[in-house]
Design an enzyme around this catalytic site. Structure first.
Site, PDB file in Angstrom:
ATOM      1  N   TYR A  23       0.836  -1.432   0.094  1.00 24.61           N
ATOM      2  CA  TYR A  23       0.106   0.281  -0.498  1.00 24.61           C
ATOM      3  C   TYR A  23       1.234   1.372   0.269  1.00 24.61           C
ATOM      4  O   TYR A  23       0.921   2.214  -0.649  1.00 24.61           O
ATOM      5  CB  TYR A  23      -0.500  -0.101   0.877  1.00 24.61           C
ATOM      6  CG  TYR A  23      -1.825   1.190   1.507  1.00 24.61           C
ATOM      7  CD1 TYR A  23      -3.091   1.277   0.583  1.00 24.61           C
ATOM      8  CD2 TYR A  23      -1.649   2.896   2.484  1.00 24.61           C
ATOM      9  CE1 TYR A  23      -4.230   1.944   0.777  1.00 24.61           C
ATOM     10  CE2 TYR A  23      -2.617   3.110   2.338  1.00 24.61           C
ATOM     11  CZ  TYR A  23      -3.685   2.999   1.263  1.00 24.61           C
ATOM     12  OH  TYR A  23      -4.614   4.451   1.357  1.00 24.61           O
ATOM     13  N   LYS A  45       1.226   4.114  -2.686  1.00 31.88           N
ATOM     14  CA  LYS A  45       1.205   5.289  -2.387  1.00 31.88           C
ATOM     15  C   LYS A  45       1.504   6.814  -3.032  1.00 31.88           C
ATOM     16  O   LYS A  45       1.677   7.286  -3.628  1.00 31.88           O
ATOM     17  CB  LYS A  45       0.310   5.815  -1.384  1.00 31.88           C
ATOM     18  CG  LYS A  45      -1.205   4.539  -1.035  1.00 31.88           C
ATOM     19  CD  LYS A  45      -2.646   5.183  -1.878  1.00 31.88           C
ATOM     20  CE  LYS A  45      -3.803   4.733  -2.495  1.00 31.88           C
ATOM     21  NZ  LYS A  45      -4.379   5.158  -2.834  1.00 31.88           N
TER      22      LYS A  45
END
Ligand code: NAP
Length: 250
Positions: free
Chosen positions: A158, A162
């Site tokens: 994640y 990002k």
């Protein structure tokens, strides 16, 4: 009289059927934009959202596809443009988190996360850019995360996805600026949605202790930032990452 700074504009919001995406759809509609909602499925909640968007007096529709499927993105965005006109505002919001520590992270989960969060945003930006370049105006807003900037143990794929979005944002801002297109990212902190619902009481309390404003954020807080970046007021802002995190990361 209420001003509608986005009247005449068409917005396309990925993963828009719930959570932060839903709040973004509602806010952009309130400001007068026609809104095309993308998500994986046309759920009952999505139907309700479409009804309330239409009730606010704007054109609203939905195009379902998986943002990580290149062909589906090309076909879905072409369909949206045909039905609702060229997209002026793209919000790359669809995202997933498959959390694990490095040594427990399966390659499959890594790829899935990168494919949706990062590659999906690339596909959607590429599919919308052609008509934006032709129109010599446009807004691309990528929903990144505070975790992309500061990292978080247990969010290996994640955080990488990002952080990747921040790089993508800056490069697209440089490439597309001369065509009148701005590209920015919004990096939320911890926001109350389905994605963070799993945080347990004790964990949530510890988190809040690290946030100067002393509470989790609401989806509407993120939507306000997106609406600003989409508005004419933000015409001279590009390549930026706007944190909406209660001061958790500065
Ligand atoms: P959410 O409630 O899980 O909503 C995400 C939406 O995206 C869901 O409707 C989901 O559909 C959809 N989606 C998932 N994969 C998709 C795909 N491949 N193609 C199209 N749509 C897809 O999450 P959220 O909290 O609102 O988060 C929205 C964005 O903000 C994400 O990018 C997230 O990473 C980011 N963010 C959230 C927080 C937070 O604290 N909540 C913090 C920082 C950043 P299904 O439900 O059908 O799977």
């Amino acid at each position: 009289a209420q001003t509608k700074p986005l009247a005449g504009k068409t917005a396309f919001v990925t993963g828009g059927a719930q959570g932060i995406g839903e709040a973004i759809c509602r806010k952009l509609a309130l400001l007068g934009a026609a809104v095309v909602v993308n998500d994986l499925r046309r759920t009952d909640a999505a139907e309700k959202l479409l009804d309330s968007l239409a009730a606010s007096g704007v054109k609203a529709g939905m195009v379902c596809f998986d943002v990580s499927n290149e062909e589906a993105v090309e076909a879905g965005i072409a369909e949206a443009i045909k039905e609702y006109g060229p997209i002026d505002i793209l919000v790359n919001n669809a995202g997933i988190s498959l959390d694990s520590l490095l040594i427990r992270t399966k390659a499959d989960d890594w790829h899935k996360t990168l494919n949706v969060n990062l590659t999906g945003s690339f596909y959607c930006a590429r599919a919308c850019a052609k008509s934006m370049i032709k129109a010599r105006c446009g807004r691309i807003i990528n929903i990144s995360s505070v975790i992309g900037a500061m990292g978080n143990a247990g969010q290996v794929s994640y955080s990488a996805s990002k952080a990747g979005l921040m790089g993508l944002t800056k490069t697209l801002a440089r490439e597309l600026g001369s065509r009148g297109i701005t590209v920015n990212a919004v990096a939320p902190g911890f926001i109350k949605t389905q994605m963070t619902a799993a945080l347990s009481g004790e964990h949530a309390e510890k988190l809040v202790e690290q946030i100067p404003l002393n509470c989790l954020g609401e989806a509407e807080d993120v939507a306000e930032a997106v609406a600003f970046l989409a508005s004419p007021a933000a015409r001279y802002i590009t390549g930026q990452v706007l944190g909406v995190n209660g001061g958790m990361y500065m």
